[in-house]
Design a protein around this motif. Sequence first.
Motif, PDB file in Angstrom:
ATOM      1  N   ILE A 131       0.832  -1.206   0.000  1.00 47.23           N
ATOM      2  CA  ILE A 131       0.000   0.000   0.000  1.00 47.23           C
ATOM      3  C   ILE A 131       0.865   1.255   0.000  1.00 47.23           C
ATOM      4  CG2 ILE A 131      -1.528   1.369   1.456  1.00 47.23           C
ATOM      5  CD1 ILE A 131      -3.099  -1.041   2.067  1.00 47.23           C
ATOM      6  N   ALA A 132       1.927   1.258   0.828  1.00 47.63           N
ATOM      7  CA  ALA A 132       2.809   2.432   0.870  1.00 47.63           C
ATOM      8  C   ALA A 132       3.433   2.694  -0.496  1.00 47.63           C
ATOM      9  CB  ALA A 132       3.892   2.228   1.927  1.00 47.63           C
ATOM     10  N   ALA A 133       3.849   1.617  -1.169  1.00 46.76           N
ATOM     11  CA  ALA A 133       4.430   1.785  -2.499  1.00 46.76           C
ATOM     12  C   ALA A 133       3.381   2.276  -3.492  1.00 46.76           C
ATOM     13  CB  ALA A 133       5.023   0.459  -2.975  1.00 46.76           C
ATOM     14  N   PHE A 134       2.166   1.782  -3.367  1.00 44.94           N
ATOM     15  CA  PHE A 134       1.114   2.212  -4.285  1.00 44.94           C
ATOM     16  C   PHE A 134       0.784   3.685  -4.089  1.00 44.94           C
ATOM     17  CE2 PHE A 134      -3.418   2.910  -5.170  1.00 44.94           C
ATOM     18  CZ  PHE A 134      -3.463   2.557  -6.509  1.00 44.94           C
ATOM     19  N   ARG A 135       0.691   4.146  -2.864  1.00 45.60           N
ATOM     20  CA  ARG A 135       0.360   5.547  -2.611  1.00 45.60           C
ATOM     21  C   ARG A 135       1.390   6.484  -3.218  1.00 45.60           C
ATOM     22  NH1 ARG A 135      -1.234   4.438   3.726  1.00 45.60           N
ATOM     23  NH2 ARG A 135      -3.441   3.936   3.371  1.00 45.60           N
ATOM     24  N   GLU A 136       2.632   6.068  -3.190  1.00 44.72           N
ATOM     25  CA  GLU A 136       3.681   6.913  -3.767  1.00 44.72           C
ATOM     26  C   GLU A 136       3.713   6.791  -5.280  1.00 44.72           C
ATOM     27  OE1 GLU A 136       8.549   7.435  -3.575  1.00 44.72           O
ATOM     28  OE2 GLU A 136       7.508   6.066  -2.211  1.00 44.72           O
ATOM     29  N   ALA A 137       3.696   5.532  -5.790  1.00 46.61           N
ATOM     30  CA  ALA A 137       3.825   5.321  -7.232  1.00 46.61           C
ATOM     31  C   ALA A 137       2.607   5.820  -7.994  1.00 46.61           C
ATOM     32  CB  ALA A 137       4.043   3.835  -7.513  1.00 46.61           C
ATOM     33  N   ALA A 138       1.427   5.759  -7.386  1.00 46.19           N
ATOM     34  CA  ALA A 138       0.225   6.208  -8.080  1.00 46.19           C
ATOM     35  C   ALA A 138       0.302   7.686  -8.430  1.00 46.19           C
ATOM     36  CB  ALA A 138      -1.008   5.949  -7.207  1.00 46.19           C
ATOM     37  N   ILE A 139       1.022   8.453  -7.646  1.00 46.76           N
ATOM     38  CA  ILE A 139       1.180   9.882  -7.905  1.00 46.76           C
ATOM     39  C   ILE A 139       2.388  10.160  -8.798  1.00 46.76           C
ATOM     40  CG2 ILE A 139       1.590  12.126  -6.809  1.00 46.76           C
ATOM     41  CD1 ILE A 139       0.179  11.041  -4.340  1.00 46.76           C
ATOM     42  N   GLU A 190       5.013  -1.889 -11.700  1.00 47.56           N
ATOM     43  CA  GLU A 190       6.433  -2.199 -11.560  1.00 47.56           C
ATOM     44  C   GLU A 190       6.967  -1.712 -10.210  1.00 47.56           C
ATOM     45  OE1 GLU A 190       8.321  -0.444 -14.891  1.00 47.56           O
ATOM     46  OE2 GLU A 190       7.483  -1.854 -16.359  1.00 47.56           O
ATOM     47  N   ALA A 191       6.508  -0.551  -9.770  1.00 50.36           N
ATOM     48  CA  ALA A 191       6.917  -0.049  -8.453  1.00 50.36           C
ATOM     49  C   ALA A 191       6.400  -0.957  -7.347  1.00 50.36           C
ATOM     50  CB  ALA A 191       6.411   1.380  -8.264  1.00 50.36           C
ATOM     51  N   LEU A 192       5.194  -1.458  -7.501  1.00 49.88           N
ATOM     52  CA  LEU A 192       4.648  -2.395  -6.516  1.00 49.88           C
ATOM     53  C   LEU A 192       5.460  -3.687  -6.489  1.00 49.88           C
ATOM     54  CD1 LEU A 192       0.811  -1.992  -7.183  1.00 49.88           C
ATOM     55  CD2 LEU A 192       2.097  -1.131  -5.230  1.00 49.88           C
ATOM     56  N   GLU A 193       5.816  -4.186  -7.661  1.00 46.66           N
ATOM     57  CA  GLU A 193       6.630  -5.404  -7.742  1.00 46.66           C
ATOM     58  C   GLU A 193       7.948  -5.210  -7.004  1.00 46.66           C
ATOM     59  OE1 GLU A 193       8.007  -9.167  -8.680  1.00 46.66           O
ATOM     60  OE2 GLU A 193       5.988  -8.376  -9.048  1.00 46.66           O
ATOM     61  N   ASP A 194       8.608  -4.088  -7.250  1.00 49.14           N
ATOM     62  CA  ASP A 194       9.884  -3.812  -6.575  1.00 49.14           C
ATOM     63  C   ASP A 194       9.701  -3.738  -5.063  1.00 49.14           C
ATOM     64  OD1 ASP A 194      11.091  -3.739  -9.046  1.00 49.14           O
ATOM     65  OD2 ASP A 194      11.057  -1.544  -9.206  1.00 49.14           O
ATOM     66  N   ALA A 195       8.607  -3.125  -4.615  1.00 45.80           N
ATOM     67  CA  ALA A 195       8.377  -2.979  -3.183  1.00 45.80           C
ATOM     68  C   ALA A 195       8.169  -4.329  -2.518  1.00 45.80           C
ATOM     69  CB  ALA A 195       7.168  -2.074  -2.937  1.00 45.80           C
TER      70      ALA A 195
END
Length: 413
Positions: free
Chosen positions: A207-215, A225-230
Amino acid sequence: MARKRSGDRHRSEDAAADPGIASVSRSRIGGWPLAAGIALLTALVVFIDVLTGNDLRLVPLLVVVPALASVYCSLRQTIWVAVWITTVVVGFRAGTDGTFWDFLFGIGFAVLACALGVAACAARIRHATEMARLRSAAVTLQRQILRPLPVTTGHVLAHGLYEPLEEDRFVGGDIYEVVDSPYGTRVIIGDVQGKGLAAIGAGFAAIAAFREAAIRESTLTGVVEALEDAVVRHNAFSAQTGEAERFVTALVLGFDGSGRVEAVNCGHLPPRLFHDGRSTAVPLRRTYVPLGLAGLSRETRTAESFAFPPGATLLVVTDGVTEARDAAGTFYPLDERAAAWARHGPRELLDALHVDLERFSGGVRRDDVAALALCRAPVEAGAPRPVDAVAVTGPAAPDPAPSGSAPPMAMPF
């Protein structure tokens, strides 16, 4: 003494804040029914004892009553029962023949047995309170990770249903989030493999990665891809600390105000579309491996789109819905039940799903339940476009950043 009073005060505050903690110290039997039952039992035992004379002495056996009361009664009720039984046994022994040592032994045994019943009740309540506090802490942590719903962004109105299992070994990792970004509204719903606090930790990382990457990310595949890395980084850290690695099934959606929705399905259940009195499964062509397992596949995740007409509602759920079972072990038939709710609004749709799911499973759940009902956000004339989780200064929001640079962002907490 001051420390004991402080502990009692904290326990009372916890009980007042959490009904689950307060309930463990309450009696399962009402005061008057308990008093009537004890009085009737005492009268019956004394009557039989007097009737049989010295051949059969039953009154001393009443000392087991406080032990039974300790299982079902509150501490105050158990103390009351123990005092009553002790008084009856002592009074009966005082009126019978016997040596001084018989009298003293009978009284001592009655007092000891009743005191043990009270101690057992106190220990039961203390243990149940600690377990309830642990369950409450885990569920509270999970609820703090997941934002309260409904949420309205510039593109969608998201209603939600979320019910954690609230059992020590079955606290799951269902996750969801809705973020309004310069590139549209991004939505994720997912399920972490396994149970327990470790699953919640993996869910929080996603969730933390999604909140950042979504923006930050301009494309939906960039978000994935950011979620995968996280998740991979979280698994690497988990391996160093001796915890099991976990994967996350997830469905990531993108709404940009057009008549279509982008989607990347990472091993999750496909959404359902409710429109014009019909309920249909959205035919996503590709389902990719869950987050954290991309290294096992040669496929590159790509986004696909589907129509999202005005007035439609998109329903996305976790497997806590589809894998719910009835008494015979049959899985919940979501596709069959959904047809009856095709004309419901988002909130009514989730309410109907919740009620029907509880009825089908008999109230017995084996997993967390999470569902989102998404529809187009209502637009008022002259109203500015709301921006959720984006820091904006000045009279208007900044335009999306050009390729190769990231737009300004703030942590969406």
